[in-house]
Design a protein around this motif. Structure first.
Motif, short mmCIF file in Angstrom:
data_model
loop_
_atom_site.label_atom_id
_atom_site.label_comp_id
_atom_site.label_asym_id
_atom_site.label_seq_id
_atom_site.Cartn_x
_atom_site.Cartn_y
_atom_site.Cartn_z
N MET A 163 -9.98 -60.34 -5.57
CA MET A 163 -10.16 -59.39 -4.48
C MET A 163 -11.53 -59.56 -3.83
SD MET A 163 -9.04 -55.50 -4.44
CE MET A 163 -8.95 -54.62 -2.90
N PHE A 175 -14.00 -57.50 -1.02
CA PHE A 175 -14.08 -56.14 -0.51
C PHE A 175 -14.63 -56.09 0.90
CE2 PHE A 175 -13.92 -56.00 -5.02
CZ PHE A 175 -13.11 -54.92 -5.31
N ASN A 187 -20.49 -57.38 -1.66
CA ASN A 187 -21.06 -56.73 -2.84
C ASN A 187 -21.46 -57.74 -3.91
OD1 ASN A 187 -18.49 -57.48 -3.46
ND2 ASN A 187 -17.82 -55.51 -4.23
N PRO A 188 -22.39 -58.64 -3.57
CA PRO A 188 -22.87 -59.55 -4.61
C PRO A 188 -23.61 -58.77 -5.69
CG PRO A 188 -24.28 -59.69 -2.69
CD PRO A 188 -23.12 -58.82 -2.31
N PHE A 189 -23.57 -59.28 -6.93
CA PHE A 189 -24.35 -58.66 -7.99
C PHE A 189 -25.82 -58.95 -7.76
CE2 PHE A 189 -20.35 -59.90 -10.33
CZ PHE A 189 -19.83 -58.63 -10.34
N PRO A 190 -26.69 -58.04 -8.19
CA PRO A 190 -28.13 -58.34 -8.06
C PRO A 190 -28.56 -59.42 -9.06
CG PRO A 190 -27.80 -56.17 -9.05
CD PRO A 190 -26.45 -56.70 -8.72
N LYS A 191 -27.91 -60.55 -9.00
CA LYS A 191 -28.21 -61.70 -9.86
C LYS A 191 -28.36 -62.93 -8.97
CE LYS A 191 -25.02 -60.00 -13.45
NZ LYS A 191 -25.87 -59.88 -14.63
N TYR A 194 -19.84 -65.63 -12.77
CA TYR A 194 -19.45 -64.39 -13.46
C TYR A 194 -18.02 -64.45 -14.00
CZ TYR A 194 -19.00 -59.39 -14.33
OH TYR A 194 -18.82 -58.18 -14.92
N ARG A 215 -17.12 -66.36 -5.29
CA ARG A 215 -17.06 -65.73 -6.61
C ARG A 215 -15.61 -65.43 -6.99
NH1 ARG A 215 -20.18 -60.17 -6.86
NH2 ARG A 215 -18.38 -59.55 -5.65
N ALA A 216 -14.84 -64.97 -6.00
CA ALA A 216 -13.44 -64.64 -6.27
C ALA A 216 -12.61 -65.88 -6.57
CB ALA A 216 -12.84 -63.87 -5.10
#
Lengths: 496, 272
Positions: free
Chosen positions: B109, B111, B115-119, B127, B181-182
């Protein structure tokens, strides 16, 4: 004389306030009249005009009155000191300002006396001893030779200032009253001016807290400097023994062995107990925060969170009692009988555990808020990639919330370091350095309590050392708090 | 090519594709309730493999809610309840034996808001592979990262700064990072909830190009507010209104010759 008796600061304030209330009503009525039945023709609504008159009548007069009350002693007291004999002024054992306190209380009593009684006081106060006693003056401390005269001087100076004070304050109120009523009109921008005044009051309110912080430092700093003039700085900071001898001090209080003022055992005890407290509070607090933020149902959370926060509201003396009566003996019993170790009720471990329980809500409540504040979009992202809730907490939420959690722990730690009552009751008062958590130990706060409650005179090195300890404690917790708040702020910016 | 799973579909299927492309997901008589409110009413739809399906409709019509049913993201909302049948490759995804966590690895999914992770960029893409244990060693992982970023058309932009935080990228880059990422978990279906609505036109066109390329490997479902976007990127379009699936057909037919009057009104801008 009758009229002057009425002139006191509270009475003047009441008169000014009454005038201001009258001004409020008149201002309102005049504003309504100026609108000529069309409220929208006024720039400001009648309430603002009323408040404008109220502020102009009351505020300047009351500010001047307050300033007058604060500043008057600086003018009056020197006049009283002029009467003091030289020997009193130069005494080092009994400072002159303590004598001045007695004189001022006599002067205060004089205000209620009849002219005949005042007459008698100057001649010799024996006849009116009982009257003075009733007025709360410690008659035994009165030195006949100069005190009645000094009191008389102060009394008369005060009386002579009264008409001036009344004239200035009431004059200001009346001028403000007339001026502000006169300017009420359709066009007058009363709202803007009232808002300016309100903003000023808000600024003053917020600066009081800041000024208090400076006041605390200011109050401690001079006595701390006096302490360090007796005990060398390095002996205090690096000395390994805390054993201030209470006998050695002579009249001047300068011959004490400075080696007894080693600060290290105290900071060691403080840090050790706080460390154990954090060892208890951080895991429990953090896990309960994670549970409440991510796993608990809203219903459970709405009940559990306030209940947990109640822990923070329990008076620390109650925790101390709990430690002394329940936890201490139970631990001693456990270690002595079950493990065969030498243990006593009052120990670092007892104090640390109970203090840890006390600071759980600091860790859990703040951490819970911080974890909850991590944006939902990050949870969605992680879950959307097929992560479990536990993986999401461990890999995404905790790292994102880590700075905030650190800040929560620091705040809890500074709370633990400043804690007194639990340690007084549960950790004993032995200043020593040992790694054994079953031994009694003492902290900075407990030492301050013991130093000051001993009712010695406040100029001895023992008492002065309390100020040095106090300022050390203040600096340590201040630094920790400032650092914690900086982390929190940085963390907040990350998501906004 | 994935196996054909037409099963009980044919009867209720709103439209069938003559091409030899299989059905990837099928939904039959799906209702979604938020507490007492019925947000989705009796929706049946077939999602084709290697095809972009667009969900359009006015705000609050239920298109995002339905999208979130397809990988059970609605499970995370306590009061949400789904009835009916949704199948992925013939298997019911709401079956008790299905772990939603594993399902979401297959149905990825993206969005609305990036909304990337703060990494770091690397850790963001790594991930999914890491939590699912898709790789045996660092070299494997590096390969997946590079491939995912290449597919998301951003490898050249970020290959020299993989250790910089993903949150430091521009909005469009962040969204492409989220797509990378997805796809790093090699999903079979990619759900996109208004993936370009927070982006400027240039970033949007890059995302649209990317979607078109991803169609080679994935089945893609995209929710969009922009009818032009639906027309540009999709082959199939579903029009939702007030929780109902009003019309589902080839995109070209929906935008030129819809059979329903409500669809006609919506695409011609008469409401919504």
């Amino acid at each position: 004389m009758q009229a002057l008796d009425f002139v006191t600061a509270p009475n003047l304030a009441l008169v000014v306030l009454a005038l201001a209330v009258i001004g409020y009503i008149i201002g309102r009525v005049r504003a309504v009249a100026a609108s000529k039945g069309d409220p929208s023709s006024l720039h400001s609504r009648p309430g603002y005009h009323a408040a404008f008159v109220f502020i102009w009548t009351g505020l300047p007069a009351l500010v001047v009155l307050a300033a007058w009350v604060v500043l008057q002693p600086f003018y009056v007291e020197p006049k009283g000191y002029e009467v003091f004999p030289k020997s009193v002024m130069e005494s080092t054992t009994q400072p002159a300002d303590l004598k001045m306190d007695v004189v001022k209380s006599i002067a205060k009593a004089l205000e209620d006396f009849s002219p005949e009684q005042r007459e008698k006081l100057v001649l010799g106060f024996r006849d009116i001893e009982s009257a003075l006693d009733r007025a709360g003056v410690a008659v035994a401390e009165i030195d006949q030779s100069y005190m009645p005269r000094a009191a008389q001087v102060i009394f008369e100076t005060r009386q002579s200032l009264k008409p001036i004070m009344a004239a200035v304050v009431l004059g200001l109120a009346v001028i403000g009253f007339i001026f502000s009523i006169a300017v009420v009109s359709r066009r007058m921008r009363a709202r803007n001016r009232v808002e300016t005044a309100v903003r000023g009051m808000l600024i003053i309110a917020s600066s009081i807290a800041i000024l208090t912080t400076f006041g605390i430092v200011f109050a401690l700093i001079f006595d701390t400097i006096r302490f360090f003039s007796v005990v060398p700085f390095q002996d205090f900071l690096f000395g390994l023994t805390w054993d201030p001898t209470f006998q050695g001090a002579d009249e001047e209080g300068h011959s004490v062995d400075s080696r007894g003022f080693g600060f290290v055992p105290l900071i060691f005890g403080t840090v050790y107990i706080s460390f154990i407290a954090l060892l208890v509070a951080v895991p429990i607090g953090l896990f309960s925060a994670i549970y409440m933020a991510e796993f608990a149902t809203p219903r459970f959370r709405s009940i559990a969170k306030p209940v947990l926060e109640v822990l923070a509201g329990v008076p620390t003396i109650v925790y101390g009692f709990f430690a002394l009566v329940t936890v201490g003996p139970a631990l001693a019993e456990f270690f002595t009988n079950t493990l065969g170790l030498e243990a006593q009720g009052r120990s670092v471990l007892t104090a640390g555990i109970v203090m840890g329980i006390m600071i759980i809500p600091f860790v859990s409540s703040l951490s819970d808020d911080i974890i909850t504040a991590v944006p939902q979009s990050l949870r969605d992202a992680s879950l959307g990639l097929g992560a479990t809730k536990a993986e999401t907490v461990r890999i995404v939420l905790l790292p994102a919330a880590l700075p905030g959690i650190m800040a929560a722990v620091l705040l809890a730690a500074s709370r633990a370091i400043g804690e007194t009552m639990i340690v007084v009751l549960a950790a004993g008062a032995t200043a020593q350095i040992t790694a054994n958590p079953l031994e009694a130990m003492t902290t900075i706060t407990v030492t301050i309590v013991n130093l000051l409650k001993a009712d010695t005179d406040f100029t001895s090195p023992q008492a002065l050392s309390a100020y040095a300890l106090g300022i050390t404690l203040f600096v340590v917790t201040l630094v920790m708090n400032v650092y914690a708040l900086r982390i929190v702020r940085k963390y907040r910016e990350q998501y906004e | 090519m994935t196996d054909m799973t037409t099963t009980a579909a044919a009867a209720a299927a709103p439209a069938t594709d003559p091409n030899a492309v299989g059905y990837k997901m099928t939904a039959r008589n799906v209702d979604v309730y938020y507490g007492e409110t019925r947000a989705i009413k009796d929706v049946s739809i077939d999602i084709l493999d290697r095809t972009v399906t667009a969900f359009i409709g006015p705000s609050g019509c239920g298109k995002s809610t339905f999208l979130r049913c397809l990988n059970r993201m609605n499970d995370t909302i306590d009061i949400c309840r789904v009835t009916g049948e949704i199948k992925l490759d013939g298997g019911d995804i709401y079956d008790r034996s299905v772990d939603p966590v594993q399902l979401r690895a297959r149905v990825g999914m993206v969005f609305q808001k990036p909304n990337p992770f703060p990494k770091s960029i690397y850790d963001n893409v790594a991930y999914g592979p890491r939590i699912h244990g898709l790789t045996r060693n660092k070299a494997d992982l590096d390969e997946i990262i590079e491939m995912s970023l290449r597919r998301a058309a951003m490898w050249d932009e970020v290959k020299d700064r993989l250790d910089e935080p993903g949150t430091g990228l521009s909005g469009g880059q962040q969204q492409r990072l989220c797509i990378a990422r997805a796809i790093a978990t090699s999903p079979e279906v990619l759900l996109m909830d208004e993936p370009a609505s927070a982006l400027d036109p240039i970033a949007t066109s890059k995302i649209e190009e990317l979607i078109d390329e991803l169609r080679q490997n994935f089945s893609i479902v995209i929710v969009t507010h922009s009818m032009q976007q639906a027309a540009r990127v999709s082959q199939k379009t579903a029009f939702f209104h007030l929780g109902n699936l009003v019309e589902f057909d080839d995109t070209s037919k929906i935008f030129t010759n819809p059979s329903e009057e409500r669809t006609q009104d919506y695409i011609s801008g008469r409401f919504g």
